[in-house]
Design an enzyme around this catalytic site. Structure first.
Site, PDB file in Angstrom:
ATOM      1  N   THR A   1       0.725  -1.232   0.000  1.00 51.73           N
ATOM      2  CA  THR A   1       0.045   0.051   0.072  1.00 51.73           C
ATOM      3  C   THR A   1       0.853   1.249   0.071  1.00 51.73           C
ATOM      4  O   THR A   1       0.721   2.189  -0.745  1.00 51.73           O
ATOM      5  CB  THR A   1      -0.857   0.025   1.278  1.00 51.73           C
ATOM      6  OG1 THR A   1      -1.795  -1.222   1.123  1.00 51.73           O
ATOM      7  CG2 THR A   1      -1.684   1.298   1.323  1.00 51.73           C
TER       8      THR A   1
ATOM      9  N   CYS B   1      -9.862  -6.730   2.010  1.00 51.44           N
ATOM     10  CA  CYS B   1     -10.238  -5.432   2.607  1.00 51.44           C
ATOM     11  C   CYS B   1     -11.656  -5.141   2.670  1.00 51.44           C
ATOM     12  O   CYS B   1     -12.046  -4.493   3.520  1.00 51.44           O
ATOM     13  CB  CYS B   1      -9.071  -4.417   1.846  1.00 51.44           C
ATOM     14  SG  CYS B   1      -7.614  -4.854   1.380  1.00 51.44           S
TER      15      CYS B   1
HETATM   16  N1  PLP Z   1      -2.131  -3.906  -4.476  1.00 50.50           N
HETATM   17  C1  PLP Z   1      -2.556  -5.078  -4.537  1.00 50.50           C
HETATM   18  C2  PLP Z   1      -3.186  -5.598  -5.987  1.00 50.50           C
HETATM   19  C3  PLP Z   1      -3.148  -6.065  -3.620  1.00 50.50           C
HETATM   20  O1  PLP Z   1      -3.692  -7.170  -3.741  1.00 50.50           O
HETATM   21  C4  PLP Z   1      -2.734  -5.773  -2.114  1.00 50.50           C
HETATM   22  C5  PLP Z   1      -2.938  -6.477  -0.893  1.00 50.50           C
HETATM   23  O2  PLP Z   1      -4.065  -7.183  -0.963  1.00 50.50           O
HETATM   24  C6  PLP Z   1      -2.011  -4.328  -2.072  1.00 50.50           C
HETATM   25  C7  PLP Z   1      -1.912  -3.723  -3.281  1.00 50.50           C
HETATM   26  C8  PLP Z   1      -1.671  -4.046  -0.661  1.00 50.50           C
HETATM   27  O3  PLP Z   1      -0.529  -4.456  -0.144  1.00 50.50           O
HETATM   28  P1  PLP Z   1      -0.208  -4.574   1.217  1.00 50.50           P
HETATM   29  O4  PLP Z   1      -1.131  -5.681   1.922  1.00 50.50           O
HETATM   30  O5  PLP Z   1       1.219  -5.207   1.456  1.00 50.50           O
HETATM   31  O6  PLP Z   1      -0.540  -3.183   1.813  1.00 50.50           O
END
Ligand code: PLP
Length: 389
Positions: free
Chosen positions: A70, A322
């Site tokens: 993120t 999420c």
């Molecule tokens: N981008 C995508 C496509 C994801 O699937 C996710 C996590 O589910 C993220 C970003 C976010 O990553 P993180 O969980 O390391 O913050």
């Protein structure tokens, strides 16, 4: 227990944990210090940077460690400020992760215009639609490499080419791609790429942003001079060492793992489609991640399916982790043209290294009575839906 939610997160592999452990205890030094304990931490940081670089065909000085996928995504979009001399227009797609969509939304408050490219019924962004959306003011384009809900793999090299030809920067969110399919930043021609350790058997809370040499990325977290002033904060050495080991393992035997998991995926898709008439596969049939299955079941709500599967020891998801738990239909499935009902009845099952053929058979078998029970209780089915399948 059958774990079918590898797109949400994965278990840390024992070799990864072993690579991390010393940095919590005997090698606890701060990498910014000059004595031996600090130098050891610095060495671990350099080693992990080399491992990440090798895995994606970058050079070590092109890797910035971040606190998550993120954060890497947010930092990439934050570059819009530094690029605004070209214009205040950014382009992304309607099916991005919220780490991109919400960051793009916040740019609007600063006067940026944001275009969300549509996708087709398979979740693909078309190069023509990007071509049409580009203007002289477009400063930054961000399109994901693979979608987290339906697994569709986007034509990133082609899209990056279009953006670059018009002088815009290109970022791709490769959080679901790295460790699952080959990722080569040079072949893709991207300026920035995000990845996250916990999607490929590394720890949670550590990610990286690839930044092409010559491309100037602005710091997003302000403070000390870590990561060459591009990401402040004392480095999470244990997490970063884990990220390095995990990416080395995941990309080392990628072809073999991918072949095995793709066979399981196809058996799961074919088994479900044959057993449940009216069920539909979401996403592209072949241009999809090896472990990704997303199927809509008519008349039922995925939350009920998930609860009943959980009783059977099977862990799956609906939409992205999420957003599951909320009753909002998936923005990805809606953008692909699904009806409200199809989106509400979608089940995401994502396979990984420890899954077996027996897991696939057991899941298909368990779904039978669960689906029949839920369908019989469904008002939609009772209202004469029978004739529609
Ligand atoms: N981008 C995508 C496509 C994801 O699937 C996710 C996590 O589910 C993220 C970003 C976010 O990553 P993180 O969980 O390391 O913050």
């Amino acid at each position: 227990m059958i774990y079918l939610d590898h797109a949400a997160t994965t278990a840390v592999k024992p070799e990864v944990l072993s690579a991390m452990l010393p940095y919590f205890t005997e090698r606890y030094g701060n990498a910014s210090t000059i004595y031996s304990l600090g130098r050891e931490a610095r060495k671990a940081l350099d080693a992990a940077r080399a491992q990440v670089a090798k895995a994606i065909n970058a050079s070590p000085d092109e890797i910035i460690f971040t606190g998550s996928g993120t954060e890497a995504d947010n930092q990439a979009l934050n570059c819009a400020f530094a690029l605004q001399k070209k214009g205040k227009h950014i382009i992304t797609s309607a099916i991005e992760h919220h780490a991109i969509l919400h960051a793009a939304e916040s740019l609007k408050k600063h006067g940026f215009k944001v275009t969300l490219l549509p996708v087709d019924e398979y979740g693909l962004v078309s190069p023509e639609s990007l071509e049409k959306a580009m203007t002289d003011e477009t400063a930054l384009v961000s399109i994901m490499m693979a979608n987290n809900e339906v697994g569709t793999i986007e034509p990133v090299a082609e899209l990056a080419n279009i953006a670059k030809a018009r002088g815009a920067a290109f970022h791709t969110d490769a959080v679901q791609a790295v460790g699952s399919i080959p990722v080569d930043v040079k072949a893709l021609g991207v300026d920035m790429l995000s990845l996250s350790a916990h999607k490929f058997y590394g720890p949670k809370g550590v990610g990286a942003l690839y930044v092409r040499k010559g491309f100037r990325v602005a710091p997003f977290i302000m403070g000390g001079a870590q990561e060459k002033n591009k990401r402040a904060g004392t480095e999470n050495i244990a997490g970063i060492a884990g990220l390095g080991k995990a990416i080395e393992l995941a990309t080392g035997d990628l072809a073999e793992r991918s072949r095995r998991i793709t066979a399981l995926r196809d058996a799961l898709i074919e088994g479900i489609m044959a057993k449940f008439p009216g069920s539909t596969l979401n996403g592209h049939r072949t241009q999809r991640l090896p472990g990704s299955v997303n199927i809509s079941f008519p008349y039922v709500e995925s939350e009920s399916l998930l609860i009943h599967l959980d009783f059977e020891g099977i862990m799956a998801s609906s939409g992205s982790a999420c957003t599951s738990g909320s009753l909002e239909p998936s923005h990805v499935l809606m953008a692909m043209g699904a009806t409200h009902e199809e989106a509400q009845g979608s089940l995401r099952m994502t396979l990984g290294d420890e899954n077996t053929e027996a897991d696939v058979e057991r899941t298909i078998e368990a779904l039978g009575p669960i689906y029949e029970k839920l369908k019989a209780m469904s008002p939609l089915y009772q209202e004469g839906g029978k004739s529609r399948v």
